[in-house]
Design a protein around this motif. Structure first.
Motif, PDB file in Angstrom:
ATOM      1  N   ASP A   1     -27.120   4.507  38.534  1.00  0.00           N
ATOM      2  CA  ASP A   1     -27.401   3.190  37.928  1.00  0.00           C
ATOM      3  C   ASP A   1     -26.110   2.439  37.614  1.00  0.00           C
ATOM      4  O   ASP A   1     -26.012   1.226  37.841  1.00  0.00           O
ATOM      5  CB  ASP A   1     -28.223   3.356  36.655  1.00  0.00           C
ATOM      6  N   ALA A   2     -25.115   3.165  37.077  1.00  0.00           N
ATOM      7  CA  ALA A   2     -23.853   2.532  36.684  1.00  0.00           C
ATOM      8  C   ALA A   2     -23.045   2.064  37.878  1.00  0.00           C
ATOM      9  O   ALA A   2     -22.210   1.165  37.757  1.00  0.00           O
ATOM     10  CB  ALA A   2     -23.021   3.502  35.847  1.00  0.00           C
ATOM     11  N   CYS A   3     -23.299   2.676  39.047  1.00  0.00           N
ATOM     12  CA  CYS A   3     -22.509   2.342  40.248  1.00  0.00           C
ATOM     13  C   CYS A   3     -23.311   1.536  41.276  1.00  0.00           C
ATOM     14  O   CYS A   3     -22.916   1.423  42.425  1.00  0.00           O
ATOM     15  CB  CYS A   3     -22.007   3.633  40.915  1.00  0.00           C
TER      16      CYS A   3
ATOM     17  N   ARG B   1     -23.996 -11.634  40.006  1.00  0.00           N
ATOM     18  CA  ARG B   1     -24.582 -11.657  38.662  1.00  0.00           C
ATOM     19  C   ARG B   1     -24.487 -13.050  38.031  1.00  0.00           C
ATOM     20  O   ARG B   1     -24.853 -13.232  36.873  1.00  0.00           O
ATOM     21  CB  ARG B   1     -23.863 -10.651  37.761  1.00  0.00           C
TER      22      ARG B   1
ATOM     23  N   HIS C   1     -18.614  -1.674  41.724  1.00  0.00           N
ATOM     24  CA  HIS C   1     -19.832  -1.853  40.940  1.00  0.00           C
ATOM     25  C   HIS C   1     -19.659  -1.266  39.539  1.00  0.00           C
ATOM     26  O   HIS C   1     -20.079  -1.880  38.544  1.00  0.00           O
ATOM     27  CB  HIS C   1     -21.023  -1.181  41.632  1.00  0.00           C
TER      28      HIS C   1
ATOM     29  N   ALA D   1     -26.894  -4.725  40.267  1.00  0.00           N
ATOM     30  CA  ALA D   1     -27.881  -5.023  39.229  1.00  0.00           C
ATOM     31  C   ALA D   1     -29.223  -5.323  39.875  1.00  0.00           C
ATOM     32  O   ALA D   1     -29.301  -5.963  40.927  1.00  0.00           O
ATOM     33  CB  ALA D   1     -27.430  -6.199  38.387  1.00  0.00           C
TER      34      ALA D   1
ATOM     35  N   ASN E   1     -20.101  -3.472  36.312  1.00  0.00           N
ATOM     36  CA  ASN E   1     -21.213  -3.113  35.430  1.00  0.00           C
ATOM     37  C   ASN E   1     -20.727  -2.720  34.038  1.00  0.00           C
ATOM     38  O   ASN E   1     -21.373  -3.038  33.034  1.00  0.00           O
ATOM     39  CB  ASN E   1     -22.027  -1.972  36.032  1.00  0.00           C
TER      40      ASN E   1
ATOM     41  N   GLU F   1     -22.034  -4.321  30.703  1.00  0.00           N
ATOM     42  CA  GLU F   1     -22.743  -3.441  29.768  1.00  0.00           C
ATOM     43  C   GLU F   1     -21.733  -2.480  29.143  1.00  0.00           C
ATOM     44  O   GLU F   1     -21.448  -1.422  29.716  1.00  0.00           O
ATOM     45  CB  GLU F   1     -23.826  -2.662  30.504  1.00  0.00           C
TER      46      GLU F   1
END
Length: 229
Positions: free
Chosen positions: A223-225, A76, A111, A228, A115, A119
Protein backbone atom coordinates in the motif's frame (compact mmCIF):
# COMPACT_ATOMS: atom_id res chain seq x y z
CA UNK A 1 32.32 10.97 30.67
CA UNK A 2 34.86 13.76 31.17
CA UNK A 3 36.35 16.12 28.56
CA UNK A 4 39.47 13.95 28.16
CA UNK A 5 37.43 10.82 27.47
CA UNK A 6 35.19 12.68 25.02
CA UNK A 7 38.23 13.98 23.15
CA UNK A 8 39.75 10.50 23.04
CA UNK A 9 36.55 8.93 21.72
CA UNK A 10 36.22 11.67 19.09
CA UNK A 11 39.81 11.09 17.96
CA UNK A 12 39.15 7.36 17.64
CA UNK A 13 36.02 8.02 15.59
CA UNK A 14 37.93 10.36 13.27
CA UNK A 15 40.62 7.71 12.81
CA UNK A 16 38.04 5.08 11.89
CA UNK A 17 36.42 7.40 9.35
CA UNK A 18 39.84 8.15 7.88
CA UNK A 19 40.60 4.42 7.60
CA UNK A 20 37.31 3.78 5.83
CA UNK A 21 37.84 6.70 3.46
CA UNK A 22 41.38 5.48 2.79
CA UNK A 23 40.12 2.02 1.88
CA UNK A 24 37.61 3.60 -0.50
CA UNK A 25 40.33 5.64 -2.18
CA UNK A 26 42.57 2.56 -2.48
CA UNK A 27 39.73 0.56 -4.05
CA UNK A 28 38.96 3.31 -6.55
CA UNK A 29 42.63 3.65 -7.47
CA UNK A 30 42.89 -0.10 -7.97
CA UNK A 31 39.88 -0.02 -10.27
CA UNK A 32 41.44 2.86 -12.16
CA UNK A 33 44.60 0.83 -12.66
CA UNK A 34 42.53 -2.15 -13.79
CA UNK A 35 40.76 -0.04 -16.43
CA UNK A 36 44.04 1.58 -17.47
CA UNK A 37 45.45 -1.86 -18.33
CA UNK A 38 42.62 -2.42 -20.77
CA UNK A 39 42.54 1.02 -22.38
CA UNK A 40 46.34 1.19 -22.48
CA UNK A 41 46.46 4.56 -20.80
CA UNK A 42 47.71 6.12 -17.56
CA UNK A 43 46.16 5.19 -14.22
CA UNK A 44 44.74 8.72 -13.95
CA UNK A 45 42.81 8.19 -17.18
CA UNK A 46 41.41 4.86 -15.99
CA UNK A 47 40.44 6.37 -12.66
CA UNK A 48 38.73 9.28 -14.42
CA UNK A 49 36.71 6.91 -16.61
CA UNK A 50 35.64 4.92 -13.54
CA UNK A 51 34.64 7.96 -11.48
CA UNK A 52 32.89 9.72 -14.37
CA UNK A 53 30.83 6.63 -15.15
CA UNK A 54 29.74 6.23 -11.53
CA UNK A 55 28.95 9.92 -11.23
CA UNK A 56 26.92 9.94 -14.46
CA UNK A 57 25.08 6.73 -13.61
CA UNK A 58 23.99 8.08 -10.24
CA UNK A 59 23.05 11.47 -11.72
CA UNK A 60 20.93 9.67 -14.32
CA UNK A 61 19.09 7.68 -11.64
CA UNK A 62 18.61 10.79 -9.51
CA UNK A 63 17.06 12.61 -12.46
CA UNK A 64 14.65 9.75 -13.10
CA UNK A 65 13.70 9.58 -9.42
CA UNK A 66 12.86 13.29 -9.38
CA UNK A 67 10.83 13.02 -12.57
CA UNK A 68 8.85 10.03 -11.34
CA UNK A 69 8.17 11.61 -7.95
CA UNK A 70 6.93 14.79 -9.65
CA UNK A 71 4.67 12.70 -11.91
CA UNK A 72 3.21 10.80 -8.94
CA UNK A 73 2.60 14.07 -7.09
CA UNK A 74 0.81 15.43 -10.16
CA UNK A 75 -1.39 12.32 -10.25
CA UNK A 76 -2.54 13.29 -6.76
CA UNK A 77 -3.20 16.85 -7.89
CA UNK A 78 -0.19 18.22 -5.99
CA UNK A 79 2.66 20.47 -7.12
CA UNK A 80 4.89 19.86 -4.10
CA UNK A 81 5.06 17.52 -1.09
CA UNK A 82 2.50 18.62 1.52
CA UNK A 83 4.58 17.45 4.50
CA UNK A 84 8.26 17.20 5.35
CA UNK A 85 9.78 13.81 6.15
CA UNK A 86 11.92 12.96 9.18
CA UNK A 87 15.58 12.64 8.22
CA UNK A 88 15.89 9.12 9.63
CA UNK A 89 13.28 8.06 7.04
CA UNK A 90 14.13 10.38 4.15
CA UNK A 91 17.94 9.98 4.04
CA UNK A 92 18.12 6.16 3.69
CA UNK A 93 15.16 6.24 1.29
CA UNK A 94 16.77 8.81 -1.01
CA UNK A 95 20.15 7.05 -0.89
CA UNK A 96 18.67 3.71 -1.88
CA UNK A 97 16.29 5.19 -4.46
CA UNK A 98 19.00 7.18 -6.23
CA UNK A 99 21.19 4.06 -6.55
CA UNK A 100 18.41 1.76 -7.77
CA UNK A 101 19.00 0.82 -11.41
CA UNK A 102 15.78 -1.16 -11.91
CA UNK A 103 12.99 1.12 -13.16
CA UNK A 104 10.17 -0.90 -11.59
CA UNK A 105 11.82 -0.86 -8.18
CA UNK A 106 12.68 2.82 -8.47
CA UNK A 107 9.02 3.56 -9.17
CA UNK A 108 8.17 1.83 -5.88
CA UNK A 109 10.71 4.06 -4.12
CA UNK A 110 9.21 7.15 -5.76
CA UNK A 111 5.70 6.11 -4.68
CA UNK A 112 6.94 5.51 -1.13
CA UNK A 113 8.56 8.94 -1.08
CA UNK A 114 5.42 10.72 -2.31
CA UNK A 115 2.99 8.67 -0.22
CA UNK A 116 5.01 9.31 2.95
CA UNK A 117 4.87 13.07 2.31
CA UNK A 118 1.08 12.88 1.91
CA UNK A 119 0.45 10.45 4.77
CA UNK A 120 2.94 11.18 7.60
CA UNK A 121 2.04 7.89 9.31
CA UNK A 122 3.97 6.04 6.60
CA UNK A 123 7.16 7.93 7.45
CA UNK A 124 7.01 6.58 11.01
CA UNK A 125 7.66 3.07 9.68
CA UNK A 126 11.38 2.95 8.86
CA UNK A 127 11.05 -0.81 8.24
CA UNK A 128 9.39 -0.05 4.88
CA UNK A 129 12.71 1.39 3.69
CA UNK A 130 14.67 -1.57 5.04
CA UNK A 131 12.30 -4.08 3.48
CA UNK A 132 12.23 -2.48 0.05
CA UNK A 133 16.02 -2.09 0.04
CA UNK A 134 16.34 -5.86 0.54
CA UNK A 135 13.91 -6.83 -2.22
CA UNK A 136 14.62 -7.71 -5.83
CA UNK A 137 12.36 -6.79 -8.70
CA UNK A 138 10.99 -10.35 -8.67
CA UNK A 139 10.34 -10.14 -4.92
CA UNK A 140 8.30 -6.99 -5.41
CA UNK A 141 6.35 -8.48 -8.31
CA UNK A 142 5.59 -11.69 -6.38
CA UNK A 143 4.43 -9.78 -3.31
CA UNK A 144 2.21 -7.51 -5.42
CA UNK A 145 0.54 -10.49 -7.15
CA UNK A 146 0.01 -12.23 -3.80
CA UNK A 147 -1.50 -9.12 -2.24
CA UNK A 148 -3.77 -8.42 -5.21
CA UNK A 149 -5.02 -12.03 -5.19
CA UNK A 150 -5.89 -12.04 -1.52
CA UNK A 151 -9.16 -10.62 -0.22
CA UNK A 152 -8.70 -11.48 3.48
CA UNK A 153 -5.66 -11.52 5.81
CA UNK A 154 -5.84 -15.27 6.42
CA UNK A 155 -6.24 -16.38 2.80
CA UNK A 156 -3.96 -19.24 1.76
CA UNK A 157 -2.62 -18.25 -1.65
CA UNK A 158 -1.42 -20.96 -4.03
CA UNK A 159 2.07 -20.23 -5.38
CA UNK A 160 2.60 -22.82 -8.13
CA UNK A 161 1.96 -20.40 -11.02
CA UNK A 162 3.84 -17.38 -9.64
CA UNK A 163 4.73 -14.77 -10.73
CA UNK A 164 1.98 -14.93 -13.40
CA UNK A 165 -0.89 -15.56 -10.99
CA UNK A 166 -1.68 -16.83 -7.50
CA UNK A 167 -5.25 -17.93 -6.79
CA UNK A 168 -6.63 -18.12 -3.27
CA UNK A 169 -7.17 -21.71 -2.10
CA UNK A 170 -10.81 -22.82 -1.88
CA UNK A 171 -12.14 -26.01 -0.29
CA UNK A 172 -13.59 -27.18 -3.61
CA UNK A 173 -10.18 -27.06 -5.31
CA UNK A 174 -8.37 -30.36 -6.00
CA UNK A 175 -5.35 -31.12 -3.81
CA UNK A 176 -2.09 -29.90 -5.38
CA UNK A 177 1.52 -30.09 -4.25
CA UNK A 178 2.84 -28.12 -7.23
CA UNK A 179 5.87 -26.03 -6.29
CA UNK A 180 6.85 -22.77 -8.02
CA UNK A 181 10.18 -22.45 -9.80
CA UNK A 182 13.37 -22.39 -7.76
CA UNK A 183 13.75 -18.68 -8.52
CA UNK A 184 10.29 -17.99 -7.08
CA UNK A 185 11.01 -20.25 -4.09
CA UNK A 186 14.04 -18.13 -3.26
CA UNK A 187 11.91 -15.00 -3.63
CA UNK A 188 9.27 -16.42 -1.27
CA UNK A 189 11.94 -17.34 1.25
CA UNK A 190 13.31 -13.80 1.15
CA UNK A 191 9.85 -12.26 1.54
CA UNK A 192 9.30 -14.55 4.53
CA UNK A 193 12.66 -13.41 5.97
CA UNK A 194 11.54 -9.80 5.60
CA UNK A 195 8.23 -10.50 7.34
CA UNK A 196 6.08 -9.82 4.27
CA UNK A 197 4.64 -13.34 3.97
CA UNK A 198 4.52 -16.60 5.91
CA UNK A 199 4.67 -20.12 4.49
CA UNK A 200 2.69 -23.09 5.75
CA UNK A 201 4.10 -25.08 8.64
CA UNK A 202 4.79 -28.77 8.02
CA UNK A 203 4.39 -31.72 10.38
CA UNK A 204 8.17 -31.99 10.62
CA UNK A 205 8.59 -28.38 11.72
CA UNK A 206 9.65 -27.03 8.33
CA UNK A 207 8.00 -24.62 5.89
CA UNK A 208 6.02 -25.42 2.76
CA UNK A 209 5.75 -22.84 -0.03
CA UNK A 210 2.88 -24.55 -1.85
CA UNK A 211 0.70 -21.82 -0.37
CA UNK A 212 1.45 -18.69 1.66
CA UNK A 213 -0.23 -15.95 3.68
CA UNK A 214 0.52 -12.24 3.18
CA UNK A 215 1.22 -10.61 6.56
CA UNK A 216 -0.17 -7.25 7.61
CA UNK A 217 3.37 -5.88 7.19
CA UNK A 218 3.50 -7.12 3.60
CA UNK A 219 0.10 -5.59 2.86
CA UNK A 220 1.04 -2.24 4.37
CA UNK A 221 4.32 -2.18 2.43
CA UNK A 222 2.54 -2.70 -0.90
CA UNK A 223 0.00 0.00 0.00
CA UNK A 224 2.80 2.42 0.93
CA UNK A 225 4.61 1.79 -2.37
CA UNK A 226 1.57 1.89 -4.67
CA UNK A 227 -0.28 4.60 -6.53
CA UNK A 228 -3.11 6.21 -4.60
CA UNK A 229 -6.45 4.53 -5.19
Amino acid sequence: MGPVEVTTETAKAVQEVAKTAGKGIDAATAMGGFIANYVRGPVEQGLGIFEDKLRYARWERQQRLMQRAEAFLAERGLKEPPNGLPLKFAVPLLQAASLEDDDNLQDLWAHLLVNASVEPEIASHRMFVNMLENMSSLDARVLLVLKQSSTAPHDAIITGNLPASAPVWRPEMPQSDAQPSEEVLLSLANLDRLGAITGLGTAGGGTSWVAVHVTILGRKLIDACSAAA
